[in-house]
Write a protein that holds these residues in place. Structure first.
Motif: not given
Ligand code: ZN
Length: 393
Positions: A91-115
């Motif tokens: 479920r954690a992976i699902q939430v994070h992958q869903g978030l990563l797919a959002k085009p509105s993420l900033s570069y910094q936010q994308s790094l945080r989700v990847q982490l």
């Protein structure tokens, strides 16, 4: 009713409907906010009462309510992390992958989700996927790279990729030099042990020197160096490496004593280590050192003097192993039923000693009979040491 009157009524109905809808939405929003703050304080209470599982449960419930309506980056990140903490990695992976797919993420936010995603993979044991992600994040030129490097160090330790672990630890030295130097030393020792298993002594020696360069108080490097030099019949070098241990960490002198005695026999001059052992006994007494000295006295001056020495030492510092040494010394002088009776006592003491752990981790309290350089329970390096006192050294 004239046509304009009908139009006016229609317009009024739409306006009232819109206003009612707004009021309703506002009421719902306020209710959710109230719920959230209520759940937040309930969760906080659980945390303060040392009930982390209940706290996680409450926070997840609260965030699930909010995230339906006001889905913010922070709530999703926190929700994913809470699932991870509860062990629901998928479920954690699902939430994070869903978030990563959002085009509105900033570069910094994308790094945080990847982490966060890398953390999930690591928890799920998907080391290759975690490694690939973390290597990418570690290229970033901001402080998040250090978080990625710390996780990458975990990955390489689990994979036993010691050279890579050394490279990562080196990049982390600026964060906490003492901590990462200690780790690097152990990684060099791991590599040295592999070389020793393959009998590649040149390589092993180089690794051990690197270990001592990283931390000159590395007891592990000195013990390995002593064993390697002994195996290659370099007895003087072995003697030198082993006698370094009293300065490096006196709690490990007992570990080096059996090999030190063997080295000394090869060198054929007991006097050479007796000075060192007597110093150790005075400054940091242990049963292993005391018995090694007693053995020397036994050989040079006979069993009576050796036995008197042990009794004197046991009065000052009682220990089961010392008692066993004393009984053993007397056994060889007896015959018949006296020998039999003392043999029974020796057997009893030996069984008591065998039932006791020999090493304990100073970090988490894990104990056992084997010396682990990395604690199997808390994973701390160099925290497991010989147990001292009446039941230990
Ligand atoms: Zn531990």
């Amino acid at each position: 009713m004239p046509e304009w009157g009908l139009l006016l009524l229609l317009f009024a109905a739409i306006a009232i409907g819109y206003a009612l809808g707004r009021i309703d939405r506002e009421r719902k929003r306020r209710k959710k906010a109230e719920n959230l703050s209520q759940e937040y304080f309930v969760g906080l209470n659980y945390l303060l009462n040392d009930q982390p599982d209940e706290a996680i449960e409450t926070f997840i419930r609260a965030l699930d309510i909010t995230s339906e309506s006001a889905e913010t980056f922070e709530t999703r990140i926190t929700l994913g992390r809470l699932y991870g903490r509860r062990g629901e990695i998928e479920r954690a992976i699902q939430v994070h992958q869903g978030l990563l797919a959002k085009p509105s993420l900033s570069y910094q936010q994308s790094l945080r989700v990847q982490l966060e995603l890398a953390r999930d993979y690591l928890s799920a044991g998907l080391l290759d996927r975690a490694e690939a992600l973390l290597r990418d994040i570690a290229k970033a030129e901001n402080s998040i790279r250090y978080d990625a490097l710390k996780l990458l160090l975990d990955v390489y330790q689990q994979e036993k990729e010691w050279q890579r672990a050394i490279d990562v630890a080196r990049q982390l030295l600026s964060r906490d030099e003492g901590y990462y130097r200690n780790r690097m030393t152990h990684f060099f020792c791991e590599l040295a042990e592999l070389s020793l298993q393959r009998r590649e002594y040149h390589d092993a020696r180089e690794r051990l020197q690197q270990a001592l360069q990283a931390d000159r108080n590395s007891v592990r490097a000195s013990l390995l160096m002593g064993a390697m030099e002994y195996e290659q019949a370099n007895y003087r070098a072995a003697n030198k490496a082993l006698q370094r241990i009293a300065q490096q960490d006196p709690e490990f002198v007992s570990e080096s004593v059996p090999l030190l005695v063997k080295v000394d026999r090869k060198l054929g001059r007991f006097q050479s280590i007796s000075g060192y052992l007597n110093r150790c006994l005075k400054e940091h007494p242990s049963t292993a050192v005391m018995l090694a000295i007693a053995e020397g006295i036994h050989r040079s001056s006979g069993s009576n003097r050796a036995s008197r020495f042990i009794v004197n030492q046991l009065v000052r510092r009682p220990s089961l192993k010392g008692l066993y040494g004393l009984i053993d010394l007397h056994l060889e002088q007896l015959e018949g039923s006296s020998r039999e009776n003392l043999g029974l006592l020796a057997n009893l003491v030996s069984r008591v000693i065998d039932s006791k752990p020999v090493y304990r981790c100073g970090q988490c309290g894990f104990s056992g009979k084997e010396l682990h350089w990395q604690c199997p329970s808390c994973k701390e390096w160099g925290a497991v040491k010989p147990i001292r006192g009446i039941e230990g050294q």
